[in-house]
Design a protein around this motif. Sequence first.
Motif, PDB file in Angstrom:
ATOM      1  N   UNK A 132       0.579  -1.098   0.217  1.00 51.44           N
ATOM      2  CA  UNK A 132       0.306   0.097  -0.212  1.00 51.44           C
ATOM      3  C   UNK A 132       0.862   1.000  -0.238  1.00 51.44           C
ATOM      4  N   UNK A 133       2.292   0.707   0.670  1.00 48.82           N
ATOM      5  CA  UNK A 133       2.892   1.942   0.867  1.00 48.82           C
ATOM      6  C   UNK A 133       3.035   2.644  -0.874  1.00 48.82           C
ATOM      7  N   UNK A 134       3.102   1.656  -1.533  1.00 42.13           N
ATOM      8  CA  UNK A 134       3.608   2.143  -3.243  1.00 42.13           C
ATOM      9  C   UNK A 134       2.543   2.907  -4.137  1.00 42.13           C
ATOM     10  N   UNK A 135       1.408   3.388  -3.236  1.00 40.51           N
ATOM     11  CA  UNK A 135       0.183   3.882  -3.694  1.00 40.51           C
ATOM     12  C   UNK A 135       0.403   5.464  -2.701  1.00 40.51           C
ATOM     13  N   UNK A 136       1.272   5.094  -1.488  1.00 39.44           N
ATOM     14  CA  UNK A 136       1.343   6.572  -1.477  1.00 39.44           C
ATOM     15  C   UNK A 136       2.330   7.743  -1.782  1.00 39.44           C
ATOM     16  N   UNK A 137       3.455   6.590  -2.191  1.00 40.14           N
ATOM     17  CA  UNK A 137       4.396   7.283  -3.053  1.00 40.14           C
ATOM     18  C   UNK A 137       3.828   7.341  -4.473  1.00 40.14           C
ATOM     19  N   UNK A 138       3.193   6.669  -4.895  1.00 38.49           N
ATOM     20  CA  UNK A 138       2.941   7.067  -6.143  1.00 38.49           C
ATOM     21  C   UNK A 138       1.852   8.423  -6.457  1.00 38.49           C
ATOM     22  N   UNK A 139       0.996   8.692  -5.399  1.00 35.94           N
ATOM     23  CA  UNK A 139       0.035  10.061  -5.263  1.00 35.94           C
ATOM     24  C   UNK A 139       1.546  11.144  -5.263  1.00 35.94           C
ATOM     25  N   UNK A 140       2.388  11.368  -3.904  1.00 41.67           N
ATOM     26  CA  UNK A 140       3.008  12.491  -3.728  1.00 41.67           C
ATOM     27  C   UNK A 140       3.590  12.382  -4.277  1.00 41.67           C
ATOM     28  N   UNK A 141       3.997  12.688  -5.948  1.00 42.50           N
ATOM     29  CA  UNK A 141       4.204  12.665  -7.131  1.00 42.50           C
ATOM     30  C   UNK A 141       4.302  13.599  -7.813  1.00 42.50           C
ATOM     31  N   UNK A 142       2.805  13.401  -7.609  1.00 39.92           N
ATOM     32  CA  UNK A 142       1.432  14.310  -8.512  1.00 39.92           C
ATOM     33  C   UNK A 142       1.748  15.282  -8.050  1.00 39.92           C
ATOM     34  N   UNK A 143       0.944  16.375  -9.587  1.00 36.86           N
ATOM     35  CA  UNK A 143       0.673  17.837  -8.572  1.00 36.86           C
ATOM     36  C   UNK A 143       0.347  18.332  -7.207  1.00 36.86           C
ATOM     37  N   UNK A 144       0.641  19.334  -6.546  1.00 38.76           N
ATOM     38  CA  UNK A 144      -0.315  19.129  -5.419  1.00 38.76           C
ATOM     39  C   UNK A 144      -1.858  19.329  -5.738  1.00 38.76           C
ATOM     40  N   UNK A 145      -3.037  19.753  -7.173  1.00 36.98           N
ATOM     41  CA  UNK A 145      -3.494  20.238  -7.616  1.00 36.98           C
ATOM     42  C   UNK A 145      -4.398  19.127  -7.033  1.00 36.98           C
TER      43      UNK A 145
END
Length: 287
Positions: free
Chosen positions: A208-221
């Motif tokens: 599940x931490x991989x999903x957190x890592x992936x989302x953290x790379x997105x633009x803040x918006x």
Amino acid sequence: MKILYTNFHTSPGIGGHTSYISRLITGLNPDHDIAVAVPAQSALYRIANATEGVRTYAQEYPSKLQQLPAAAAHLRDILRKGHFDVVHVNGTADHRLVMLAMLGLRRKPAIIFTKHNDHATNSIGSHLRARFGTDHCIAVCDFVADRLAGGPYNRSGVTTIHNGIDTDYFSILNSGDVRTLRQAILGPMSDSRILLGSNAGTTEYKGWIDMVRALSQLDPRQIDRLHIAVAGPRPPQDLLDEVQQLNMNRHISFVGDLEDVRQFIGAIDVGFVLSYRVETISFACQK
């Protein structure tokens, strides 16, 4: 037929083994004499104990050598008094103890071993269990059957019985009041954000931490349009620390162990299972 189910898991949370064995108990109980020997603190003990007609025994499956004799003696007493036709084992720890407990028994039940994971079977222990403590082997999917092919369990025969899920029971129609759960997770923004959810568990290999890592790379918006919800016990502290380091605390919710996952499944928009080891056919993925 008199069947004894064994399992070594001690967690009060419902995992794959608990789902598997509890469904077997429910299906076979009307026509057979069913008993369960599992740790008293486990979810399976609680479920079996609440199932009418099922005999439940508190049984530990220790890993320490000095604790094995007492545990084996306790299980031997259960086997001797129960006069079982079949003992259905589901992991190394309970398989090993059942073998030890049968030493000296005049009437020995057949041992059926179900393999749930992708662990190799070329160890000395596997060869001993296959040779002296297995009358037949069940694989929960074709992948597991392929892993067993040509190995020590071939001598006992391998039957593939696919894991299954009652999709009607877990459908959105049976989810109940999902709006309240969405609001509990997302607050007043519950109808505008996309909720990504996993009920596969919170241990490290569940991914599940991989999903957190992936989302953290997105633009803040983009991140603000998404939220992650994970069901299971408290995650390892090092993973919680990483969530904080990624500044993702407000974008993830841990909903705890769930006795019934239907509301959770109904509340999420997108489900994910990212396990990268051990798993062979995830119940969470099927749901």
